[in-house]
Scaffold this active site. Structure first.
Site, PDB file in Angstrom:
ATOM      1  N   TYR A   1    -138.741  32.290 -14.516  1.00 29.87           N
ATOM      2  CA  TYR A   1    -137.873  33.416 -14.203  1.00 29.87           C
ATOM      3  C   TYR A   1    -136.497  32.884 -13.820  1.00 29.87           C
ATOM      4  O   TYR A   1    -136.386  31.984 -12.969  1.00 29.87           O
ATOM      5  CB  TYR A   1    -138.484  34.228 -13.066  1.00 29.87           C
ATOM      6  CG  TYR A   1    -137.539  35.183 -12.390  1.00 29.87           C
ATOM      7  CD1 TYR A   1    -136.949  36.228 -13.104  1.00 29.87           C
ATOM      8  CD2 TYR A   1    -137.217  35.040 -11.055  1.00 29.87           C
ATOM      9  CE1 TYR A   1    -136.063  37.101 -12.489  1.00 29.87           C
ATOM     10  CE2 TYR A   1    -136.340  35.911 -10.423  1.00 29.87           C
ATOM     11  CZ  TYR A   1    -135.762  36.935 -11.153  1.00 29.87           C
ATOM     12  OH  TYR A   1    -134.885  37.785 -10.546  1.00 29.87           O
TER      13      TYR A   1
ATOM     14  N   ASP B   1    -146.172  31.287  -9.618  1.00 28.24           N
ATOM     15  CA  ASP B   1    -145.690  32.666  -9.650  1.00 28.24           C
ATOM     16  C   ASP B   1    -146.700  33.464 -10.471  1.00 28.24           C
ATOM     17  O   ASP B   1    -146.780  33.323 -11.693  1.00 28.24           O
ATOM     18  CB  ASP B   1    -144.302  32.702 -10.291  1.00 28.24           C
ATOM     19  CG  ASP B   1    -143.689  34.092 -10.308  1.00 28.24           C
ATOM     20  OD1 ASP B   1    -144.443  35.078 -10.208  1.00 28.24           O
ATOM     21  OD2 ASP B   1    -142.459  34.201 -10.460  1.00 28.24           O
TER      22      ASP B   1
END
Length: 375
Positions: free
Chosen positions: A99, A171
């Site tokens: 990300y 994540d």
């Protein structure tokens, strides 16, 4: 016990005083002491702890299989607190397809402070091993990745990292504990943007860290959170807890629709490539079956052409909303490179689609009419 049952039990805490089936929201920022100046319970000031936040943290421990959990005001706040627990001169290894906010945080905030980092292809184990240094403290994984949906072999990465003395952080925002539990795959810490699937209704901002051990590093992160005040409001915690109750049902329904949408888009003459773990031609198909319970409800699509063609495509959509974020009940689509800015590594012809709870036939019809207008 199956996930849906665990989710209900973890968030179903009748009030011991009133018997209310839905847990109350404790909005108090401070808690009274008795005549001897003693606190009657574990709560003193809301920046340090709060009953509603604690209830959410306990639920996350149950669902991710951890030993401790901390809820934050956003996913980025959670990430920042974890990096703040490191020291100047420490090294972080992060995937090339992470990300964009994670390496941006490392570059813009922590690199000037003295934290070093290396970006590496997490599927290249030789490159990962070569990038692990004596001062590597954290290996940051994201699987499936945002926005290319590449898959990281968490068992192998965890083994390599632990041999080098580093912690593994995963994540797990896109997979959720419905589909993947990184702690069961030897990861040390799980990060969530609870804004996304865990809350599930695009109406709350939040983040969380779940720790495999309640050790000194966990205590350090907890101390940093308390000192810096990176905490969510009680109402935000209550909203996330409410979302957890339906997480399994929502994710499975969204995933079934995402599979139908991906199958429709794959091979469409206007589409160059579909990135979705549920496709038979996904290069990590075997690994997906090994560590996940399903491919999820996120997909990315590259149209033939460039940025203008991708933007023109999403501009023709009538049902799917053009907006950033993901994991809500409504389907969202965005031109990812535009969101990430000039430094993006994302292909200019790529759009990212978060599949919601609309009927698959309606979503496919909307995509079809938009694609037809590209010709």
């Amino acid at each position: 016990m199956q996930f849906d049952t665990m989710a209900i039990l973890a968030t179903h805490q009748p009030d011991p005083i009133t018997g209310a089936v839905v847990q109350p929201i404790h909005l108090a920022t401070t808690f009274a002491r008795n005549a001897a100046n003693e606190l009657p319970g574990p709560y003193g000031y809301a920046r340090v702890n709060n009953p509603t936040r604690e209830a959410l943290e306990k639920a996350l421990i149950t669902l991710e299989g951890g030993a401790a959990s901390l809820a934050f005001g956003s996913g980025q706040a959670a990430t920042m607190a974890l990096f703040q627990a490191l020291r100047p001169g420490d090294h972080v290894l992060v995937g090339t397809d992470a990300y964009y906010g994670t390496p941006a945080l490392l570059e813009e905030v922590f690199h000037p402070w003295g934290l070093t980092y290396t970006r590496v292809d997490m599927s290249n184990f030789d490159a990962v091993q070569a990038s692990l240094h004596e001062n590597t403290r954290v290996v940051w994984c994201e699987t499936p990745s945002n926005p290319m949906l590449s898959i990281t072999d968490l068992l192998t990465i965890s083994r390599l990292a632990h041999e080098a003395g580093a912690l593994v952080v995963c994540d797990n925002t896109w997979a959720t504990p419905v589909l993947q539990r990184p702690i069961d795959l030897n990861c040390d810490i799980v990060m969530h943007s609870t804004t996304k699937y865990l809350s599930g209704h695009s109406d709350v901002l939040g983040g969380a860290l779940i720790f495999k051990r309640d050790d000194e590093f966990t205590k350090r992160v907890r101390q940093i959170q308390g000192l810096s005040g990176a905490v969510p409001s009680p109402f935000d915690c209550w909203l996330v807890s409410r979302g957890l109750k339906t997480l399994g049902v929502r994710v499975r329904a969204q995933m079934a629709t995402a599979q139908a949408v991906a199958d429709f888009l794959d091979g469409h003459p206007a589409i160059q490539r579909v990135h979705y773990p549920g496709l038979a031609n996904h290069p990590d198909r075997a690994l997906i079956h090994q560590q996940m319970n399903g491919p999820g409800a996120m997909l990315s699509v590259q149209v033939h052409g460039g940025a203008d063609d991708a933007i023109r495509f999403i501009g023709q959509l009538k049902l799917i909303t053009r907006a950033t974020s993901l994991g809500g009940v409504e389907s969202l689509i965005e031109h990812r490179a535009s969101v990430e800015g000039p430094a993006t590594k994302t292909p200019q012809n790529l759009v990212r689609l978060s599949v919601g709870l609309e009927h698959a036939e309606d979503l496919i019809a909307d995509l079809a009419q938009a694609l037809d207008r590209l010709h």
